[in-house]
Design a protein around this motif. Structure first.
Motif, PDB file in Angstrom:
ATOM      1  N   ARG A  26       0.831  -1.207   0.000  1.00  0.00           N
ATOM      2  CA  ARG A  26       0.000   0.000   0.000  1.00  0.00           C
ATOM      3  C   ARG A  26       0.869   1.262   0.000  1.00  0.00           C
ATOM      4  NH1 ARG A  26      -4.843   1.687  -0.323  1.00  0.00           N
ATOM      5  NH2 ARG A  26      -5.601   3.484   0.799  1.00  0.00           N
ATOM      6  N   MET A  27       1.959   1.237   0.755  1.00  0.00           N
ATOM      7  CA  MET A  27       2.850   2.389   0.805  1.00  0.00           C
ATOM      8  C   MET A  27       3.451   2.671  -0.573  1.00  0.00           C
ATOM      9  SD  MET A  27       4.723   1.735   4.464  1.00  0.00           S
ATOM     10  CE  MET A  27       5.675   3.245   4.515  1.00  0.00           C
ATOM     11  N   HIS A  30       0.555   4.042  -2.833  1.00  0.00           N
ATOM     12  CA  HIS A  30      -0.034   5.317  -2.399  1.00  0.00           C
ATOM     13  C   HIS A  30       0.994   6.097  -1.578  1.00  0.00           C
ATOM     14  CE1 HIS A  30      -3.985   3.886  -3.673  1.00  0.00           C
ATOM     15  NE2 HIS A  30      -3.645   2.740  -3.124  1.00  0.00           N
ATOM     16  N   ASP A  32       1.387   9.088  -0.995  1.00  0.00           N
ATOM     17  CA  ASP A  32       0.854  10.198  -0.202  1.00  0.00           C
ATOM     18  C   ASP A  32       0.272   9.734   1.129  1.00  0.00           C
ATOM     19  OD1 ASP A  32      -1.100   8.879  -1.755  1.00  0.00           O
ATOM     20  OD2 ASP A  32      -2.462  10.585  -1.627  1.00  0.00           O
ATOM     21  N   GLU A  33       0.201   8.422   1.353  1.00  0.00           N
ATOM     22  CA  GLU A  33      -0.370   7.879   2.587  1.00  0.00           C
ATOM     23  C   GLU A  33       0.672   7.317   3.549  1.00  0.00           C
ATOM     24  OE1 GLU A  33      -3.586   5.166   1.831  1.00  0.00           O
ATOM     25  OE2 GLU A  33      -4.440   6.448   0.278  1.00  0.00           O
ATOM     26  N   TRP A  34       1.945   7.642   3.325  1.00  0.00           N
ATOM     27  CA  TRP A  34       2.967   7.152   4.242  1.00  0.00           C
ATOM     28  C   TRP A  34       2.725   7.764   5.620  1.00  0.00           C
ATOM     29  CZ3 TRP A  34       8.327   5.296   3.035  1.00  0.00           C
ATOM     30  CH2 TRP A  34       8.361   4.585   1.838  1.00  0.00           C
ATOM     31  N   PRO A  35       2.857   6.974   6.684  1.00  0.00           N
ATOM     32  CA  PRO A  35       2.653   7.507   8.044  1.00  0.00           C
ATOM     33  C   PRO A  35       3.631   8.641   8.366  1.00  0.00           C
ATOM     34  CG  PRO A  35       2.703   5.108   8.069  1.00  0.00           C
ATOM     35  CD  PRO A  35       3.120   5.537   6.692  1.00  0.00           C
ATOM     36  N   GLU A  36       3.226   9.494   9.284  1.00  0.00           N
ATOM     37  CA  GLU A  36       4.062  10.608   9.751  1.00  0.00           C
ATOM     38  C   GLU A  36       5.435  10.087  10.179  1.00  0.00           C
ATOM     39  OE1 GLU A  36       4.768  14.620  10.553  1.00  0.00           O
ATOM     40  OE2 GLU A  36       2.997  13.733   9.639  1.00  0.00           O
ATOM     41  N   ASP A 123       4.931  17.799   0.962  1.00  0.00           N
ATOM     42  CA  ASP A 123       4.333  17.618   2.283  1.00  0.00           C
ATOM     43  C   ASP A 123       4.145  18.945   3.020  1.00  0.00           C
ATOM     44  OD1 ASP A 123       6.939  18.265   2.953  1.00  0.00           O
ATOM     45  OD2 ASP A 123       7.398  16.342   3.895  1.00  0.00           O
TER      46      ASP A 123
END
Length: 148
Positions: A26-27, A30, A32-36, A123
């Protein structure tokens, strides 16, 4: 590398499991959805001296328990980076606060000349560049051979 089951140190097989909660597929699909706090870190301290090797090295980066993958270490021409796929805990690892998160560029100064590799992050954060100053050419007697 992890999925292949081929990670090893010497002849000792290393675990290939990702840290719990990391969905690497998934990373990758996507970004833009990587965790902080995940992503690219430059890990060399300010003022470090390096040798510009003409090679690229990769190595798995494990969490504290050394059982789950949390990132990938790389050495590119003597510069060391870690791509963190699990958010690092700065409280447990105080050295992380000295790492440069998502550098904006790699600036190489050679005399009065400057070369730059620009990096772009969408970001909304301010990012600082890595600055490397070329000091001198180092030759290795070990790499010199005789002509045949």
């Amino acid at each position: 590398m992890a999925v292949s089951g081929s990670l090893a140190q010497g002849r000792v097989k290393l675990p290939g499991a990702f840290e719990r909660g990391v969905d690497i597929i998934r990373m990758l699909e996507h970004v833009d959805e990587w965790p902080e706090a995940t992503g690219l870190y430059f890990i060399m301290p300010t003022g470090s001296q390096l040798i510009n090797h003409t090679r690229f090295q990769l190595q798995p980066w494990y969490g504290d328990a050394q059982k789950e993958l949390v990132g990938l270490w790389s050495n590119f021409l003597g510069l060391e980076f870690v791509m963190m796929i699990a958010a690092p805990n700065v409280l447990q690892s105080p050295g992380l606060k000295n790492w440069l998160y998502r550098p904006s560029a790699i600036d190489v100064l050679i005399g009065k000349s400057k070369r730059q590799i620009g990096l772009s992050w969408q970001d909304g954060r301010l990012h600082r560049p890595i600055q490397v100053t070329f000091e001198k050419l180092v030759t290795s007697t070990a790499s010199k051979g005789t002509d045949s």
